[in-house]
Design a protein around this motif. Structure first.
Motif, mmCIF file in Angstrom:
data_model
loop_
_atom_site.group_PDB
_atom_site.id
_atom_site.type_symbol
_atom_site.label_atom_id
_atom_site.label_comp_id
_atom_site.label_asym_id
_atom_site.label_seq_id
_atom_site.Cartn_x
_atom_site.Cartn_y
_atom_site.Cartn_z
ATOM 1 N N HIS A 241 -19.090 6.134 -8.201
ATOM 2 C CA HIS A 241 -18.024 5.938 -9.185
ATOM 3 C C HIS A 241 -16.684 6.357 -8.587
ATOM 4 C CE1 HIS A 241 -20.788 4.958 -12.377
ATOM 5 N NE2 HIS A 241 -21.493 6.049 -12.129
ATOM 6 N N GLY A 242 -15.636 5.753 -9.086
ATOM 7 C CA GLY A 242 -14.295 6.099 -8.631
ATOM 8 C C GLY A 242 -13.466 4.854 -8.376
ATOM 9 N N THR A 243 -12.186 5.067 -8.148
ATOM 10 C CA THR A 243 -11.263 3.977 -7.868
ATOM 11 C C THR A 243 -10.489 4.300 -6.597
ATOM 12 O OG1 THR A 243 -9.402 4.935 -9.094
ATOM 13 C CG2 THR A 243 -10.989 3.613 -10.352
ATOM 14 N N SER A 244 -9.675 3.347 -6.167
ATOM 15 C CA SER A 244 -8.892 3.558 -4.956
ATOM 16 C C SER A 244 -7.913 4.714 -5.100
ATOM 17 C CB SER A 244 -8.136 2.273 -4.600
ATOM 18 O OG SER A 244 -7.272 1.893 -5.645
ATOM 19 N N THR A 245 -7.539 5.032 -6.336
ATOM 20 C CA THR A 245 -6.597 6.138 -6.542
ATOM 21 C C THR A 245 -7.255 7.494 -6.288
ATOM 22 O OG1 THR A 245 -7.116 6.208 -8.907
ATOM 23 C CG2 THR A 245 -5.272 4.830 -8.235
ATOM 24 N N ASP A 246 -8.591 7.507 -6.218
ATOM 25 C CA ASP A 246 -9.286 8.756 -5.942
ATOM 26 C C ASP A 246 -9.342 9.080 -4.445
ATOM 27 O OD1 ASP A 246 -9.924 9.085 -8.652
ATOM 28 O OD2 ASP A 246 -11.675 7.781 -8.444
ATOM 29 N N LEU A 247 -8.881 8.156 -3.622
ATOM 30 C CA LEU A 247 -8.979 8.327 -2.173
ATOM 31 C C LEU A 247 -7.580 8.397 -1.555
ATOM 32 C CD1 LEU A 247 -10.773 8.289 0.428
ATOM 33 C CD2 LEU A 247 -10.417 5.808 0.459
ATOM 34 N N ASP A 248 -7.332 9.432 -0.786
ATOM 35 C CA ASP A 248 -6.054 9.567 -0.096
ATOM 36 C C ASP A 248 -6.179 8.965 1.295
ATOM 37 O OD1 ASP A 248 -3.546 10.270 0.778
ATOM 38 O OD2 ASP A 248 -4.072 12.361 1.175
ATOM 39 N N LEU A 249 -6.249 7.628 1.345
ATOM 40 C CA LEU A 249 -6.386 6.963 2.634
ATOM 41 C C LEU A 249 -5.136 7.160 3.489
ATOM 42 C CD1 LEU A 249 -8.130 5.220 4.454
ATOM 43 C CD2 LEU A 249 -7.197 3.187 3.336
ATOM 44 N N ALA A 250 -3.986 7.239 2.849
ATOM 45 C CA ALA A 250 -2.745 7.486 3.601
ATOM 46 C C ALA A 250 -2.826 8.813 4.346
ATOM 47 C CB ALA A 250 -1.549 7.472 2.658
ATOM 48 N N GLY A 251 -3.576 9.773 3.772
ATOM 49 C CA GLY A 251 -3.728 11.070 4.420
ATOM 50 C C GLY A 251 -4.537 11.009 5.705
ATOM 51 N N ALA A 252 -5.230 9.875 5.937
ATOM 52 C CA ALA A 252 -5.977 9.710 7.183
ATOM 53 C C ALA A 252 -5.078 9.282 8.337
ATOM 54 C CB ALA A 252 -7.096 8.687 6.983
ATOM 55 N N LEU A 253 -3.804 9.028 8.016
ATOM 56 C CA LEU A 253 -2.830 8.643 9.043
ATOM 57 C C LEU A 253 -1.890 9.813 9.321
ATOM 58 C CD1 LEU A 253 -1.907 5.087 7.731
ATOM 59 C CD2 LEU A 253 -3.187 5.600 9.827
ATOM 60 N N THR A 254 -1.620 10.058 10.597
ATOM 61 C CA THR A 254 -0.735 11.182 10.965
ATOM 62 C C THR A 254 0.567 10.672 11.577
ATOM 63 O OG1 THR A 254 -1.598 11.445 13.220
ATOM 64 C CG2 THR A 254 -2.779 12.580 11.440
ATOM 65 N N ILE A 255 0.848 9.386 11.462
ATOM 66 C CA ILE A 255 2.060 8.801 12.057
ATOM 67 C C ILE A 255 3.291 9.304 11.298
ATOM 68 C CG2 ILE A 255 3.296 6.637 12.477
ATOM 69 C CD1 ILE A 255 0.520 5.344 12.821
ATOM 70 N N ARG A 256 4.279 9.788 12.061
ATOM 71 C CA ARG A 256 5.463 10.374 11.454
ATOM 72 C C ARG A 256 6.710 9.947 12.228
ATOM 73 N NH1 ARG A 256 2.822 13.436 8.182
ATOM 74 N NH2 ARG A 256 0.901 14.467 8.814
ATOM 75 N N ASP A 257 7.819 10.041 11.563
ATOM 76 C CA ASP A 257 9.096 9.847 12.251
ATOM 77 C C ASP A 257 9.849 11.180 12.245
ATOM 78 O OD1 ASP A 257 10.058 10.061 9.627
ATOM 79 O OD2 ASP A 257 10.164 7.897 9.372
ATOM 80 N N ASP A 258 11.073 11.164 12.682
ATOM 81 C CA ASP A 258 11.848 12.414 12.769
ATOM 82 C C ASP A 258 12.623 12.708 11.494
ATOM 83 O OD1 ASP A 258 10.987 12.890 15.347
ATOM 84 O OD2 ASP A 258 12.581 11.643 16.206
ATOM 85 N N GLY A 259 12.443 11.799 10.463
ATOM 86 C CA GLY A 259 13.190 12.000 9.231
ATOM 87 C C GLY A 259 12.561 13.036 8.336
#
Length: 202
Positions: free
Chosen positions: A184-202
């Motif tokens: 059970h669950g929806t896509s809002t229950d998963l922090d898929l963005a948190g699996a990415l560590t790409i960052r800029d200097d801002g």
């Protein structure tokens, strides 16, 4: 060169070209039918009729219908990732990139098809190599796209980009497998963005 040998070579080349075209058409037709059925069961006869080939050609080129379904699922996913790449390039900053990529991937039409293919690979060990080949291709393409984007934007990642790609897709595909298993669950229950560590200097 002997004319007879030249004719034989041309005949062999035409036969090879026809074989490649048939192989490709079977994958593309199966991907389309699988999407239309939302992963529902397909018969060899249905696939063959839609591809305008003999049913025996399914097993000739792929060994089994399930192997063809695996190929088709990953073809559909690779087609979908082209849209993901366009979304990624349109992001103005790294935070937007992470958010938009994660949202788009979880909504990909091919994701449930690939979850089914992964489940088939688990249930049928003879399909494991086929699944692995496609997974490795997905990882490599994602790493290459990410590297090009990061280098062109001056962004950075907290880990090697091959690990970044593998971690992201493993998380997304794991979520799809859980959904297929009835979790059970929806896509809002998963922090898929948190699996990415790409960052800029801002």
């Amino acid at each position: 060169m002997d004319r007879g040998r030249t004719d034989e070579r041309r005949t062999a080349e035409r036969s090879l070209d026809r074989g490649r075209a048939t192989h490709r058409r079977l994958i593309e037709v199966t991907a389309r039918l699988s999407a239309e059925r939302q992963g529902g069961e397909l018969s060899v006869a249905e696939i063959a009729a839609a591809a305008q080939v003999f049913p025996s050609q399914v097993t000739y080129y792929f060994g089994s219908k399930d192997s063809l379904v695996v190929h088709a699922a990953f073809l559909a996913l690779l087609h979908d990732t082209r849209r993901i790449e366009r979304i990624g390039r349109a992001a103005a900053d790294a935070a937007t990139f992470r958010r938009n990529i994660a949202r788009a991937v979880l909504a990909l039409p091919a994701l449930p098809l690939v979850a089914r293919a992964l489940a088939m690979g688990i249930a049928r060990p003879e399909l494991a190599e086929v699944v692995d080949q496609h997974i490795q291709l997905l990882f490599r393409q994602s790493e290459r796209f990410t590297r090009q984007l990061v280098e062109s934007r001056g962004w950075r990642a907290d880990r090697p980009l091959d690990v970044e790609a593998r971690t992201f897709w493993s998380t997304a595909l794991g979520a799809a497998l859980l959904a297929r298993a009835g979790a059970h669950g929806t896509s809002t229950d998963l922090d898929l963005a948190g699996a990415l560590t790409i960052r800029d200097d801002g």
